[in-house]
Design a protein around this motif. Structure first.
Motif, mmCIF file in Angstrom:
data_model
loop_
_atom_site.group_PDB
_atom_site.id
_atom_site.type_symbol
_atom_site.label_atom_id
_atom_site.label_comp_id
_atom_site.label_asym_id
_atom_site.label_seq_id
_atom_site.Cartn_x
_atom_site.Cartn_y
_atom_site.Cartn_z
ATOM 1 N N HIS A 46 0.896 -1.148 -0.151
ATOM 2 C CA HIS A 46 -0.088 -0.140 0.039
ATOM 3 C C HIS A 46 0.770 1.073 -0.144
ATOM 4 C CE1 HIS A 46 -3.826 -2.271 0.322
ATOM 5 N NE2 HIS A 46 -2.945 -3.253 1.128
ATOM 6 N N ASN A 47 0.591 2.338 0.753
ATOM 7 C CA ASN A 47 1.331 3.371 0.652
ATOM 8 C C ASN A 47 2.618 3.429 1.569
ATOM 9 O OD1 ASN A 47 -0.866 4.007 -1.165
ATOM 10 N ND2 ASN A 47 -1.937 5.017 0.905
ATOM 11 N N VAL A 48 3.660 2.834 0.738
ATOM 12 C CA VAL A 48 4.831 2.636 1.668
ATOM 13 C C VAL A 48 6.004 3.518 1.058
ATOM 14 C CG1 VAL A 48 4.229 0.250 2.069
ATOM 15 C CG2 VAL A 48 5.510 0.541 -0.017
ATOM 16 N N ARG A 49 7.211 3.403 2.018
ATOM 17 C CA ARG A 49 8.436 4.202 1.417
ATOM 18 C C ARG A 49 9.490 3.253 1.929
ATOM 19 N NH1 ARG A 49 7.535 9.624 0.209
ATOM 20 N NH2 ARG A 49 5.879 10.583 1.104
ATOM 21 N N GLY A 50 10.358 3.434 0.948
ATOM 22 C CA GLY A 50 11.656 2.606 1.080
ATOM 23 C C GLY A 50 11.722 1.222 0.925
ATOM 24 N N LEU A 51 10.475 0.866 0.137
ATOM 25 C CA LEU A 51 10.403 -0.803 0.039
ATOM 26 C C LEU A 51 11.378 -1.339 -1.196
ATOM 27 C CD1 LEU A 51 8.672 -3.323 0.764
ATOM 28 C CD2 LEU A 51 7.115 -2.692 -1.381
ATOM 29 N N VAL A 84 2.590 -7.666 -8.964
ATOM 30 C CA VAL A 84 2.879 -6.853 -8.275
ATOM 31 C C VAL A 84 2.211 -5.545 -8.422
ATOM 32 C CG1 VAL A 84 5.037 -5.209 -7.510
ATOM 33 C CG2 VAL A 84 5.496 -7.631 -7.951
ATOM 34 N N GLN A 85 1.633 -4.807 -7.059
ATOM 35 C CA GLN A 85 1.200 -3.636 -6.957
ATOM 36 C C GLN A 85 1.817 -2.718 -5.896
ATOM 37 O OE1 GLN A 85 -3.225 -3.170 -6.847
ATOM 38 N NE2 GLN A 85 -2.956 -1.316 -5.828
ATOM 39 N N VAL A 86 2.263 -1.557 -6.392
ATOM 40 C CA VAL A 86 2.944 -0.639 -5.303
ATOM 41 C C VAL A 86 2.054 0.601 -5.409
ATOM 42 C CG1 VAL A 86 4.669 0.581 -4.691
ATOM 43 C CG2 VAL A 86 5.058 -1.603 -5.319
ATOM 44 N N CYS A 87 1.546 0.894 -4.269
ATOM 45 C CA CYS A 87 0.552 2.379 -3.818
ATOM 46 C C CYS A 87 -0.591 1.909 -4.057
ATOM 47 C CB CYS A 87 1.052 3.462 -4.757
ATOM 48 S SG CYS A 87 0.389 5.000 -4.019
ATOM 49 N N ASP A 88 -1.558 2.455 -3.640
ATOM 50 C CA ASP A 88 -2.832 2.085 -3.415
ATOM 51 C C ASP A 88 -4.053 3.102 -3.244
ATOM 52 O OD1 ASP A 88 -5.309 0.322 -3.831
ATOM 53 O OD2 ASP A 88 -5.175 -0.544 -1.978
ATOM 54 N N GLN A 89 -3.744 4.319 -3.933
ATOM 55 C CA GLN A 89 -4.590 5.633 -3.708
ATOM 56 C C GLN A 89 -5.069 6.000 -5.179
ATOM 57 O OE1 GLN A 89 -5.589 6.824 -0.753
ATOM 58 N NE2 GLN A 89 -6.863 7.828 -2.314
ATOM 59 N N PRO A 90 -6.256 5.635 -5.345
ATOM 60 C CA PRO A 90 -7.064 6.258 -6.694
ATOM 61 C C PRO A 90 -7.133 7.615 -6.560
ATOM 62 C CG PRO A 90 -8.487 4.730 -5.395
ATOM 63 C CD PRO A 90 -7.065 4.488 -4.723
ATOM 64 N N GLY A 91 -7.205 8.370 -7.463
ATOM 65 C CA GLY A 91 -7.629 9.758 -7.676
ATOM 66 C C GLY A 91 -6.662 10.557 -6.798
ATOM 67 N N GLY A 92 -5.371 10.187 -6.600
ATOM 68 C CA GLY A 92 -4.273 11.087 -6.066
ATOM 69 C C GLY A 92 -3.568 11.933 -6.869
ATOM 70 N N LYS A 142 -1.059 14.661 -5.640
ATOM 71 C CA LYS A 142 -0.979 14.398 -3.944
ATOM 72 C C LYS A 142 0.124 13.573 -3.622
ATOM 73 C CE LYS A 142 -5.951 15.303 -3.735
ATOM 74 N NZ LYS A 142 -7.139 14.588 -3.089
ATOM 75 N N ASP A 143 0.734 14.137 -2.404
ATOM 76 C CA ASP A 143 1.478 12.951 -1.664
ATOM 77 C C ASP A 143 0.683 12.179 -0.721
ATOM 78 O OD1 ASP A 143 3.442 11.673 -0.136
ATOM 79 O OD2 ASP A 143 4.341 13.554 0.848
ATOM 80 N N VAL A 144 0.815 11.021 -1.393
ATOM 81 C CA VAL A 144 -0.154 9.906 -0.810
ATOM 82 C C VAL A 144 0.823 8.860 0.273
ATOM 83 C CG1 VAL A 144 -1.535 9.608 -2.560
ATOM 84 C CG2 VAL A 144 0.129 8.190 -2.695
ATOM 85 N N GLY A 145 2.052 9.547 0.449
ATOM 86 C CA GLY A 145 2.775 8.606 1.330
ATOM 87 C C GLY A 145 3.544 7.539 0.635
ATOM 88 N N CYS A 146 3.648 7.546 -0.519
ATOM 89 C CA CYS A 146 4.389 6.331 -1.283
ATOM 90 C C CYS A 146 5.519 6.966 -2.001
ATOM 91 C CB CYS A 146 3.186 5.639 -2.281
ATOM 92 S SG CYS A 146 3.729 4.092 -2.995
#
Length: 233
Positions: A95-100, A115-123, A126-130
């Motif tokens: 999901h919304n991860v850093r440094g993976l 593989v799916q990295v980040c999970d924030q539709p409509g961003g 925007k900084d979604v934390g990923c």
């Protein structure tokens, strides 16, 4: 998503190495939240109902650091036939991860994305934390066997500055026979994904693509291979 055979939260320096996880009625390994500097290495995960590996299951939008998993390394794993009951499951969902770091994994035979990295539709913008994630040197095959609107490596939404998708080998990614009209790509940057460097990947009979408002990514130096042409030459 269903619970994991193994679930961890609020932990440091956790290691899962050289295990076999199979025939599970939920997901495989889940880091629910705030699991830092941890290692998932050399495991064989297959025939699970949900996701094989899922990071930051809480799926918060732009999570604060104390709820975010950082410094997780997932490498040298073999992952196949996840999503067997929950068919939108996949190999690795972060999901919304850093440094993976996702490197040197072999992932195949998935009903949805490998593989799916980040999970924030409509961003949009925007900084979604990923961000600052590294997906390199993976072998990815036979994805999106049931669904569409996914890919071998799929990103969903928001500014993902510092993320690199490089030197992966991706083949046999196409919409399944029951899919609808949504697209499928080997590397699929979706829904306002921004700030990712995509380079040096080999995609067989496919491509890396920005879709649905994704912009300002750097997609350079990837090799598109037509397997039909290669076989005839």
């Amino acid at each position: 998503y269903p619970p994991g055979a193994v679930s961890v939260m609020h932990a440091r320096n956790v290691a899962f190495r050289d295990n076999v996880i199979k025939n599970v009625g939920g997901s495989g390994i889940q880091f629910y939240e705030d699991v830092d500097d941890s290692d998932v290495e050399g495991n064989r995960i297959h025939d699970v109902s949900g996701n094989a590996i899922e990071i930051d299951v809480h799926a918060m939008k732009n999570p604060p650091p104390e709820r975010q998993s950082e410094g997780v390394v997932i490498w040298n794993n073999e992952i196949f036939r996840a999503g067997q009951s929950y068919s939108n499951g996949g190999g690795i969902l972060a999901h919304n991860v850093r440094g993976l770091i996702l490197e040197h994994n072999w992932i195949y035979d998935m009903p949805y994305s490998c593989v799916q990295v980040c999970d924030q539709p409509g961003g949009k913008n925007k900084d979604v934390g990923c961000g600052a994630n590294r997906i390199r040197f993976n072998r990815i095959q036979r994805c999106v066997l049931l669904h569409d609107d996914g890919g071998g490596i799929y990103t969903l939404g928001g500014v993902q500055r510092g993320t690199v998708i490089a030197n992966n080998y991706i083949s046999d990614v196409k919409a399944g026979r029951w899919a609808g009209s949504y697209p499928v790509d080997h590397i699929y940057l979706d829904n306002f994904t921004t700030g990712i460097l995509v380079y040096g990947n080999v995609v067989v009979n496919g491509r890396a693509a920005e879709r649905n408002g994704s912009h300002d990514n750097f997609v350079v130096g990837n090799r598109q291979v037509d397997r039909t042409v290669d076989e005839q030459s």
